[in-house]
Design a protein around this motif. Structure first.
Motif, mmCIF file in Angstrom:
data_model
loop_
_atom_site.group_PDB
_atom_site.id
_atom_site.type_symbol
_atom_site.label_atom_id
_atom_site.label_comp_id
_atom_site.label_asym_id
_atom_site.label_seq_id
_atom_site.Cartn_x
_atom_site.Cartn_y
_atom_site.Cartn_z
ATOM 1 N N MET A 1 0.832 -1.182 0.000
ATOM 2 C CA MET A 1 0.000 0.000 0.000
ATOM 3 C C MET A 1 0.878 1.247 0.000
ATOM 4 S SD MET A 1 -3.375 -0.444 0.466
ATOM 5 C CE MET A 1 -4.628 -0.631 1.642
ATOM 6 N N LYS A 2 0.383 2.272 -0.691
ATOM 7 C CA LYS A 2 1.077 3.555 -0.761
ATOM 8 C C LYS A 2 0.259 4.604 -0.014
ATOM 9 C CE LYS A 2 2.882 2.583 -5.367
ATOM 10 N NZ LYS A 2 2.850 3.000 -6.762
ATOM 11 N N THR A 3 0.909 5.664 0.423
ATOM 12 C CA THR A 3 0.239 6.749 1.133
ATOM 13 C C THR A 3 0.040 7.935 0.195
ATOM 14 O OG1 THR A 3 1.240 6.050 3.205
ATOM 15 C CG2 THR A 3 0.358 8.287 3.125
ATOM 16 N N TYR A 4 -1.207 8.367 0.077
ATOM 17 C CA TYR A 4 -1.600 9.484 -0.776
ATOM 18 C C TYR A 4 -2.060 10.640 0.098
ATOM 19 C CZ TYR A 4 -1.405 6.107 -4.544
ATOM 20 O OH TYR A 4 -0.972 5.173 -5.437
ATOM 21 N N SER A 20 -3.983 12.163 4.934
ATOM 22 C CA SER A 20 -3.345 11.106 4.161
ATOM 23 C C SER A 20 -4.217 9.861 4.225
ATOM 24 C CB SER A 20 -1.972 10.782 4.730
ATOM 25 O OG SER A 20 -1.130 11.905 4.672
ATOM 26 N N GLN A 22 -4.345 5.496 2.567
ATOM 27 C CA GLN A 22 -3.634 4.403 1.914
ATOM 28 C C GLN A 22 -4.455 3.862 0.736
ATOM 29 O OE1 GLN A 22 -0.719 2.385 3.394
ATOM 30 N NE2 GLN A 22 -0.310 4.422 4.171
ATOM 31 N N ASP A 24 -3.841 0.973 -2.903
ATOM 32 C CA ASP A 24 -2.961 0.029 -3.595
ATOM 33 C C ASP A 24 -2.261 0.659 -4.797
ATOM 34 O OD1 ASP A 24 -3.394 -2.191 -1.937
ATOM 35 O OD2 ASP A 24 -5.234 -2.704 -3.016
ATOM 36 N N ASN A 25 -2.978 1.572 -5.505
ATOM 37 C CA ASN A 25 -2.419 2.169 -6.721
ATOM 38 C C ASN A 25 -3.086 3.518 -6.980
ATOM 39 O OD1 ASN A 25 -4.918 1.664 -8.191
ATOM 40 N ND2 ASN A 25 -4.280 -0.486 -8.259
ATOM 41 N N ASP A 26 -2.641 4.202 -8.015
ATOM 42 C CA ASP A 26 -3.146 5.543 -8.328
ATOM 43 C C ASP A 26 -4.636 5.544 -8.654
ATOM 44 O OD1 ASP A 26 -0.566 6.413 -7.906
ATOM 45 O OD2 ASP A 26 -0.176 6.913 -10.011
ATOM 46 N N SER A 51 0.047 11.637 -5.326
ATOM 47 C CA SER A 51 0.654 10.335 -5.057
ATOM 48 C C SER A 51 1.939 10.528 -4.262
ATOM 49 C CB SER A 51 0.954 9.625 -6.379
ATOM 50 O OG SER A 51 2.057 10.237 -7.017
ATOM 51 N N PRO A 52 2.506 9.434 -3.742
ATOM 52 C CA PRO A 52 3.773 9.547 -3.018
ATOM 53 C C PRO A 52 4.912 10.118 -3.873
ATOM 54 C CG PRO A 52 2.788 7.399 -2.647
ATOM 55 C CD PRO A 52 1.970 8.082 -3.697
ATOM 56 N N SER A 53 4.824 9.936 -5.186
ATOM 57 C CA SER A 53 5.856 10.460 -6.080
ATOM 58 C C SER A 53 5.578 11.901 -6.521
ATOM 59 C CB SER A 53 5.988 9.558 -7.307
ATOM 60 O OG SER A 53 4.806 9.604 -8.086
#
Length: 61
Positions: A1-4, A20, A22, A24-26, A51-53
């Protein structure tokens, strides 16, 4: 999981939401961001979800 990151603002710059979450994807994050904004009645306010990036997934002025 990513943090958005989701933020929403009043026209005067006051932050209404700065949280923020969590996902799975954009694509899942975009849907979750829209859901959160809808639940808080903020879809018509200035908002963004990143997104995190640093990719901008949602943006409304």
């Amino acid at each position: 999981m990513k943090t958005y990151k989701l933020t929403a603002f009043e026209a005067n710059g006051e932050k209404l939401v700065d949280e923020s979450f969590q996902a799975d994807n954009d694509d899942a994050a975009k849907k979750r961001g829209e859901q959160l904004l809808s639940e808080k009645n903020l879809l018509e306010k200035t908002h963004r979800c990143t997104s995190p990036s640093g990719k901008l997934l949602l943006f409304h002025t």
